[in-house]
Design a protein around this motif. Structure first.
Motif, mmCIF file in Angstrom:
data_model
loop_
_atom_site.group_PDB
_atom_site.id
_atom_site.type_symbol
_atom_site.label_atom_id
_atom_site.label_comp_id
_atom_site.label_asym_id
_atom_site.label_seq_id
_atom_site.Cartn_x
_atom_site.Cartn_y
_atom_site.Cartn_z
ATOM 1 N N UNK A 206 0.817 -1.216 0.000
ATOM 2 C CA UNK A 206 0.000 0.000 0.000
ATOM 3 C C UNK A 206 0.852 1.268 0.000
ATOM 4 N N UNK A 207 0.382 2.284 -0.718
ATOM 5 C CA UNK A 207 1.026 3.597 -0.679
ATOM 6 C C UNK A 207 0.609 4.376 0.556
ATOM 7 N N UNK A 208 -0.613 4.124 1.020
ATOM 8 C CA UNK A 208 -1.183 4.826 2.178
ATOM 9 C C UNK A 208 -1.876 3.790 3.057
ATOM 10 N N UNK A 228 6.654 -2.608 12.871
ATOM 11 C CA UNK A 228 7.813 -3.158 12.147
ATOM 12 C C UNK A 228 7.348 -3.800 10.831
ATOM 13 N N UNK A 229 6.248 -4.544 10.879
ATOM 14 C CA UNK A 229 5.717 -5.141 9.655
ATOM 15 C C UNK A 229 5.307 -4.060 8.653
ATOM 16 N N UNK A 230 4.733 -2.973 9.158
ATOM 17 C CA UNK A 230 4.338 -1.875 8.273
ATOM 18 C C UNK A 230 5.551 -1.249 7.601
ATOM 19 N N UNK A 234 5.235 -0.504 3.588
ATOM 20 C CA UNK A 234 4.978 0.822 3.027
ATOM 21 C C UNK A 234 6.236 1.356 2.340
ATOM 22 N N UNK A 235 6.121 1.904 1.128
ATOM 23 C CA UNK A 235 7.293 2.522 0.499
ATOM 24 C C UNK A 235 7.752 3.751 1.276
ATOM 25 N N UNK A 236 8.957 4.186 1.050
ATOM 26 C CA UNK A 236 9.545 5.288 1.820
ATOM 27 C C UNK A 236 8.744 6.582 1.701
ATOM 28 N N UNK A 268 8.237 6.135 6.854
ATOM 29 C CA UNK A 268 9.401 5.360 7.253
ATOM 30 C C UNK A 268 10.637 6.231 7.111
ATOM 31 N N UNK A 269 11.445 6.251 8.152
ATOM 32 C CA UNK A 269 12.645 7.080 8.140
ATOM 33 C C UNK A 269 13.619 6.593 7.064
ATOM 34 N N UNK A 270 14.149 7.494 6.229
ATOM 35 C CA UNK A 270 15.075 7.097 5.163
ATOM 36 C C UNK A 270 16.334 6.438 5.734
#
Length: 270
Positions: A206-208, A228-230, A234-236, A268-270
Motif C-alpha cells: 500500500x502507498x497509504x 515493524x511489519x508496516x 509501506x514505500x519510503x 518510514x525514516x530514510x
C-alpha cells in the motif's frame, strides 16, 4: 445470569490469544453485554452455555472474538486526516507515481466500511485524473461478518447522518427502502477482505495506510510488531495514518512524524 469470573477470564484470554486485544477487569460489563447479545443471536440459552460451547467449538469461539471487537466507525470520522490526505499526501503521491500510475490504500480494521468508502468518495471528488489509474482501496477486518456487511455498501439513516455531507449522500447513494445503497462507482474502488492483523498480510504493497484507533487495543509488543511489519510494507514516500491518541515514534523509532491540517501522518525514516 451475571457472567462468572471464570467465564470473564476465558474471554479475556481468548481475545489476547486470538487478536492480541487487551480487556481489563473493569470491562466485565462490556463482556457480559456483548455475550448476552451473541447468545441471543445464535440461539443459546445463557452466557455459561455459550462459553461452554466456545471451549469446544472453534466457530463459537470465533463469534465471541468478533462480538468483542469494537466496530465504532463513521463516514469521514475525525475529518482532519482526510483533509491532510486531500491537500498534502495524495498530491505528493500522485506526482511521484506518474510513471507507475497506480495507487493502493489500505483501510485496516475497516469495520462496516465507512472509512474505506469515504476514501473512495474523496478520490472521486478531488482527483478526477485518477479515474485512468488502477486505484485500489483495500478494507480489512478480523470479523468475516462485518466484512460481509461492508461489501453490501448499505447503510441506515443513522449511519449516513454521521459525518457524511448531504451533497455526497445525494450524489453517491440511492435510497432503497429504509436504507441507503452506495452506487457502483464508489464501491468499485474498494475491495474488502477478512484479515487478522496478527496473521500473514497477504496483500499488495500500500502507498497509504489508515490504521486509526487500532493500536490502542494492543499490548506494547504487538504494537511494535505491527509497526515493524508496516515498515517492510509501506514505500519510503508512503504514509501511515494512526488515531489521534496513537503514535508510532515512541514505539518504533524508525518512523518520522509529519503534522499539518490538525492531523498527523508517519513515514518510514530514510
Amino acid at each position: 445470569m451475571p457472567v462468572s469470573a471464570a467465564d470473564v477470564q476465558f474471554v479475556r484470554e481468548l481475545l489476547q490469544r486470538r487478536a492480541a486485544i487487551q480487556v481489563d477487569e473493569t470491562k466485565e460489563y462490556l463482556i457480559e453485554m456483548r455475550l448476552e447479545q451473541l447468545a441471543r443471536e445464535v440461539g443459546i440459552a445463557s452466557i455459561p452455555d455459550l462459553v461452554r460451547q466456545a471451549r469446544g467449538q472453534k466457530t463459537i469461539e470465533t463469534r465471541i472474538v468478533e462480538a468483542m471487537t469494537t466496530h465504532e466507525t463513521s463516514f469521514f470520522r475525525d475529518l482532519h486526516p482526510f483533509n491532510l490526505l486531500k491537500k498534502e499526501v495524495l498530491p505528493q503521491l500522485v506526482a511521484a507515481r506518474q510513471t507507475t500510475r497506480s495507487l493502493t490504500i489500505w483501510s485496516a480494521a475497516c469495520s462496516s466500511g465507512q472509512e474505506a468508502y469515504s476514501l473512495s468518495m474523496l478520490i472521486l471528488e478531488n482527483f478526477p485524473d485518477l479515474a485512468r489509474w488502477p486505484v485500489r482501496i483495500i478494507g480489512t477486518d478480523i470479523s468475516e461478518q462485518i466484512v460481509a456487511k461492508a461489501r453490501e455498501g448499505k447503510f441506515r439513516q443513522l449511519d449516513v447522518n454521521r459525518g457524511l455531507p448531504a451533497t455526497l449522500l445525494v450524489k453517491y447513494f440511492e435510497k432503497i427502502g429504509a436504507e441507503w445503497q452506495l452506487k457502483p462507482i464508489v464501491r468499485s474502488l474498494v475491495d474488502f477482505r477478512q484479515m487478522n492483523l496478527l496473521d500473514t498480510w497477504n496483500m499488495p504493497r500500500p502507498d497509504i495506510v489508515f490504521m486509526r484507533n487500532v493500536l490502542i487495543y494492543f499490548d506494547q509488543i504487538t504494537k511494535k510488531n505491527i509497526l515493524v511489519k508496516l515498515r517492510g510494507l509501506i514505500p519510503k514516500d508512503g504514509a501511515l495514518f494512526l488515531g489521534a491518541a496513537e503514535t508510532a515514534t515512541t514505539i518504533d523509532d524508525k518512523w518520522d512524524r509529519f503534522a499539518n491540517e490538525n492531523a498527523t501522518y508517519y513515514r518510514v525514516r530514510p
